[in-house]
Design an enzyme around this catalytic site. Structure first.
Site, PDB file in Angstrom:
ATOM      1  N   HIS A  52       0.842  -1.209   0.000  1.00  0.00           N
ATOM      2  CA  HIS A  52       0.000   0.000   0.000  1.00  0.00           C
ATOM      3  C   HIS A  52       0.868   1.246   0.000  1.00  0.00           C
ATOM      4  O   HIS A  52       2.084   1.163   0.133  1.00  0.00           O
ATOM      5  CB  HIS A  52      -1.001  -0.013   1.160  1.00  0.00           C
ATOM      6  N   HIS A  54       1.476   3.911   1.891  1.00  0.00           N
ATOM      7  CA  HIS A  54       2.040   4.679   3.012  1.00  0.00           C
ATOM      8  C   HIS A  54       3.572   4.755   2.918  1.00  0.00           C
ATOM      9  O   HIS A  54       4.217   3.769   2.527  1.00  0.00           O
ATOM     10  CB  HIS A  54       1.595   4.083   4.345  1.00  0.00           C
ATOM     11  N   ASP A  56       6.052   4.588   4.893  1.00  0.00           N
ATOM     12  CA  ASP A  56       6.913   3.608   5.558  1.00  0.00           C
ATOM     13  C   ASP A  56       6.975   2.290   4.780  1.00  0.00           C
ATOM     14  O   ASP A  56       7.771   1.410   5.117  1.00  0.00           O
ATOM     15  CB  ASP A  56       6.496   3.378   7.019  1.00  0.00           C
ATOM     16  N   HIS A  57       6.161   2.150   3.724  1.00  0.00           N
ATOM     17  CA  HIS A  57       6.152   0.929   2.915  1.00  0.00           C
ATOM     18  C   HIS A  57       6.743   1.150   1.521  1.00  0.00           C
ATOM     19  O   HIS A  57       7.178   0.202   0.881  1.00  0.00           O
ATOM     20  CB  HIS A  57       4.729   0.368   2.807  1.00  0.00           C
ATOM     21  N   HIS A 109      -7.550  -0.711   5.437  1.00  0.00           N
ATOM     22  CA  HIS A 109      -6.493   0.175   5.952  1.00  0.00           C
ATOM     23  C   HIS A 109      -6.319   1.328   4.962  1.00  0.00           C
ATOM     24  O   HIS A 109      -6.303   2.495   5.350  1.00  0.00           O
ATOM     25  CB  HIS A 109      -5.217  -0.628   6.118  1.00  0.00           C
ATOM     26  N   ASP A 126      -0.208  -3.850   6.332  1.00  0.00           N
ATOM     27  CA  ASP A 126      -0.816  -3.312   7.558  1.00  0.00           C
ATOM     28  C   ASP A 126      -2.260  -3.767   7.743  1.00  0.00           C
ATOM     29  O   ASP A 126      -3.093  -3.047   8.292  1.00  0.00           O
ATOM     30  CB  ASP A 126      -0.776  -1.776   7.532  1.00  0.00           C
ATOM     31  N   HIS A 164       4.806  -4.578  10.809  1.00  0.00           N
ATOM     32  CA  HIS A 164       5.231  -3.850  12.009  1.00  0.00           C
ATOM     33  C   HIS A 164       5.382  -4.792  13.204  1.00  0.00           C
ATOM     34  O   HIS A 164       4.644  -5.766  13.324  1.00  0.00           O
ATOM     35  CB  HIS A 164       4.205  -2.772  12.403  1.00  0.00           C
TER      36      HIS A 164
HETATM   37 FE    FE Z   1       2.790   0.797   8.031  1.00  0.00          FE
HETATM   38 ZN    ZN Z   2       0.085   1.690   6.529  1.00  0.00          ZN
END
Ligand code: FE
Ligand code: ZN
Length: 252
Positions: A52, A54, A56-57, A109, A126, A164
Site C-alpha cells: 500500500h 504509506h 513507511d512501505h 487500511h 498493515d 510492524h
Molecule cells: Fe505501516
Molecule cells: Zn500503513
C-alpha cells in the site's frame, strides 16, 4: 526462498526473500536497509512488492528503482504509488525467483491495499498484526472485516509476515477485551520473552491469531460481550462488533 526480516524506522519490517536467483523485497520503506542486505548477501534485486501507498512501505522505491533498473516494481493500482511498473490486483499470480505469489485485494487500511501469498507465507502489510489489525483509514470497518476474514480462513500454519512489530503493544488491548483467554495469556508470555531477548514476534501464524487476536474473534461470546459493555449498545451484526473494537482500541 529464505526470508530475512530487515528492521526499519522504529518498528517496521522490510522482508527480503532470497533465492539463488536473487532477492525479492516486500514493502521497501527504506532503501539503505535493502542495499545493506543486498551487499551483505552479494545478491541482485529481482523485484519489489508493495502492499500500500504509506511512506513507511514505499519510501525506498525511487532510490532502489534508480539503482536497480532491472528489478520489477509491483504494486496495486494507486496514483499515490509512483515507480510501480507492474500493477496487480485480486487473483493475479506472479512468478519471481522460483516463487509463486498470489495477490489478494484487501481494502480497509487503505482503499488499494493488497497482500501477497507465497506458499505458506503471507505478506499482509498493515492489514493483520500480531494480536491486532491495522487502522481503518480509507475503507469501512465492514471492508476491513472482510479482509481479515479472508486471512483468518487461510490454513492455520500460514506464516503471517506483518509489516510492524506491534504484537506486544497490541497485547494490552487484547488482554483487556479477552482477559479469560488462556491461549492469549500464553501467547503474550512467549512474545514478552522473545522481545526481552530482542527477537521479533513476526512471523505469527494464522492458527495462533485465530485463537488470540480479538479482531479475529468477533464471534466469540466473551469478545462480543466486552464490545457491548464498552459501547452500551446491542451490536447485533458482526461488523458492528468489529467496528466497536476498532474504535475502542483507537482510544486506548
Ligand atoms: Fe505501516
Ligand atoms: Zn500503513
Amino acid at each position: 526462498m529464505q526470508v530475512s526480516l530487515l528492521p526499519a524506522f522504529v518498528d517496521n519490517y522490510i522482508f527480503a526473500l532470497d533465492s539463488t536467483e536473487g532477492t525479492v523485497v516486500v514493502d521497501p520503506g527504506d532503501s539503505t536497509v535493502v542495499e545493506r542486505h543486498l551487499a551483505t548477501r552479494g545478491s541482485r534485486l529481482l523485484a519489489m512488492l508493495v502492499t500500500h501507498h504509506h511512506p513507511d512501505h514505499i519510501g525506498g522505491l525511487a532510490a532502489l528503482s534508480a539503482r536497480h533498473p532491472q528489478a520489477r516494481r509491483i504494486g496495486p493500482r494507486d496514483p499515490r504509488i509512483a515507480c510501480v511498473n507492474e500493477v496487480v490486483g485480486e487473483g493475479d499470480h506472479l512468478s519471481i525467483g522460483g516463487c509463486n505469489f498470489e495477490v489478494m485485494a484487501t481494502p480497509g487500511h487503505t482503499r488499494s491495499h493488497i497482500v501477497y501469498r507465497c506458499g505458506k507465507q503471507l505478506y499482509c502489510g498493515d492489514v493483520l498484526f500480531g494480536l491486532g489489525c491495522g487502522r481503518v483509514f480509507e475503507g469501512s470497518p465492514a471492508q476491513m472485516l472482510v479482509a481479515l476474514d479472508r486471512m483468518a480462513a487461510l490454513p492455520e500454519d500460514t506464516e503471517v509476515y506483518c509489516a510492524h512489530e506491534y504484537t506486544l503493544a497490541n497485547a494490552r488491548f487484547a488482554r483487556m477485551v479477552d482477559p479469560e483467554n488462556a491461549a492469549l495469556a500464553a501467547r503474550v508470555a512467549v512474545v514478552r520473552a522473545l522481545r526481552d531477548l530482542g527477537q521479533p514476534s513476526v512471523p505469527t501464524r494464522i492458527g495462533l491469531e485465530r485463537m488470540c487476536n480479538p479482531f479475529l474473534r468477533c464471534d466469540a461470546p466473551e469478545v462480543v460481550a466486552a464490545a457491548r459493555r464498552q459501547t452500551g449498545s446491542d451490536l447485533v451484526r458482526r461488523a458492528d462488533v468489529f467496528a466497536a473494537l476498532r474504535s475502542w482500541k483507537n482510544t486506548c
